[in-house]
Write an enzyme that holds these catalytic residues in place. Structure first.
Site, mmCIF file in Angstrom:
data_model
loop_
_atom_site.group_PDB
_atom_site.id
_atom_site.type_symbol
_atom_site.label_atom_id
_atom_site.label_comp_id
_atom_site.label_asym_id
_atom_site.label_seq_id
_atom_site.Cartn_x
_atom_site.Cartn_y
_atom_site.Cartn_z
ATOM 1 N N HIS A 3 0.815 -1.217 0.000
ATOM 2 C CA HIS A 3 0.000 0.000 0.000
ATOM 3 C C HIS A 3 0.853 1.273 0.000
ATOM 4 O O HIS A 3 0.426 2.292 -0.533
ATOM 5 C CB HIS A 3 -0.976 -0.035 1.186
ATOM 6 C CG HIS A 3 -2.019 -1.100 1.036
ATOM 7 N ND1 HIS A 3 -2.656 -1.712 2.097
ATOM 8 C CD2 HIS A 3 -2.538 -1.690 -0.081
ATOM 9 C CE1 HIS A 3 -3.522 -2.606 1.639
ATOM 10 N NE2 HIS A 3 -3.460 -2.625 0.330
ATOM 11 N N ASP A 21 -14.022 -12.515 -12.538
ATOM 12 C CA ASP A 21 -12.599 -12.864 -12.510
ATOM 13 C C ASP A 21 -11.752 -11.656 -12.968
ATOM 14 O O ASP A 21 -11.864 -11.206 -14.110
ATOM 15 C CB ASP A 21 -12.369 -14.061 -13.443
ATOM 16 C CG ASP A 21 -10.942 -14.566 -13.374
ATOM 17 O OD1 ASP A 21 -10.759 -15.775 -13.297
ATOM 18 O OD2 ASP A 21 -9.990 -13.747 -13.403
ATOM 19 N N ASP A 46 -3.307 -8.323 -7.388
ATOM 20 C CA ASP A 46 -2.988 -8.747 -6.026
ATOM 21 C C ASP A 46 -3.727 -10.050 -5.689
ATOM 22 O O ASP A 46 -4.593 -10.068 -4.806
ATOM 23 C CB ASP A 46 -3.421 -7.599 -5.077
ATOM 24 C CG ASP A 46 -3.103 -7.889 -3.634
ATOM 25 O OD1 ASP A 46 -2.232 -8.732 -3.364
ATOM 26 O OD2 ASP A 46 -3.740 -7.248 -2.765
#
Ligand code: SAM
Length: 281
Positions: A19, A146, A167
């Site tokens: 982050h 997806d 991620d």
């Protein structure tokens, strides 16, 4: 199989790396007025309560974000942490760290009126949370689909500028192969996008293979930033994590050079980091 829930891990050392890099990249991208698209292929729930039973099960945030949070008001706070910590403060204005932002929340905090975001999440509950969080935000579209497949349909974006966070939980081993295949297609369709790929360090052989596959994929200008809180070990779980950054903003390398040693010191007594240009420009 969708058993992974990010709430157990929110704010851990891997989130701090992921982050802070994400926020630094976004900070550079918004220095130009032109609109950009933010894409989060594996978005999670968007925001996490650190007081929940899930977060408190292993208290991973205690070894992660709680160690860097006090730097918010420090005169020597590294540049690479400032945007991330300010976003944390926005979510926790009263000084105590109760909520932890997921990547979608962090991105939203930096979007300008001209920018848009597309978020993808497969897990039904996480999707519901995410959708509720952004229900009133017209700049953000959330889909239960997806993320790997959705990415390719999105590119190239109308804005011609994009930051893509990939991620995956890697709970299915095929995620590594799917990642490479998706990246190759994405890069072919849109080679100027900024792609951020997170990976865990659990088995060094898998990390080496991932790096080799990225190097062989015909992709240029790739930076790698990895932070391990412990030495590599078999059967020791996740000892570290890394970010692979394709087309990093030109200032990023210098900021990470300064940030990574600080992060290692704050997050571990015996950690180490790697910052390396994996593929030249
Ligand atoms: N990016 C989030 C953040 O930084 O706050 C964390 C995401 S978490 C590591 C990975 C998420 O991907 C999980 O919520 C999982 O349900 C979801 N997921 C797994 N496979 C997926 C797929 N193929 N497409 C979209 N989401 C998927």
């Amino acid at each position: 199989m969708l058993s992974y829930r990010h709430a157990f891990h929110a704010g851990n050392h891997a989130d701090v790396l992921k982050h802070s890099v994400l926020m630094q990249v976004l900070e550079y991208v918004i220095q130009k007025d032109k609109p950009f698209l933010y894409v989060d292929t594996h978005a999670g729930a968007g925001c996490y309560d650190l007081r929940s039973g899930w977060a408190r099960k292993n208290c991973e945030h205690a070894e992660g974000v709680e160690r860097v949070w006090p730097l918010l008001d420090a005169a020597d706070c590294p540049t690479g942490l400032q945007t991330y910590l300010l976003a944390l403060k926005k979510l926790n204005p009263h000084g105590e760290l109760h909520e932890y932002p997921g990547s979608p929340w962090l991105a939203q905090s930096i979007l300008r009126t001209q920018d848009k975001a597309r978020l993808f999440e497969l897990h039904p509950n996480e999707y519901k949370n995410l959708q509720t969080l952004f229900a009133h935000d017209k700049q953000i579209r959330v889909e239960q689909t997806d993320g790997f497949q959705a990415l390719n349909a999105l590119l190239p974006p109308a804005e011609r500028r994009a930051v893509v966070l990939i991620d995956p939980p890697y709970e299915v081993k095929t995620d590594y192969q799917t990642l490479i295949e998706s990246l190759k297609i994405a890069y072919k369709k849109f080679s100027t996008g900024v792609y951020l790929i997170w990976y865990p360090v659990i088995d060094r052989k898998i990390v080496n293979r991932l790096e080799r596959n990225i190097m062989d994929a015909g992709i240029r200008n790739v930076l790698l930033a990895e932070l391990c809180i412990r030495a590599d070990a078999e059967d020791a779980g996740m000892t570290g994590s890394g970010m692979i950054i394709i087309n990093p903003p030109w200032q990023l390398n210098a900021v990470l050079k300064d940030l990574m040693p600080h992060l290692v010191r704050m997050l571990s007594d015996s950690g180490r980091f790697r910052l390396q240009q994996l593929v030249a420009e």
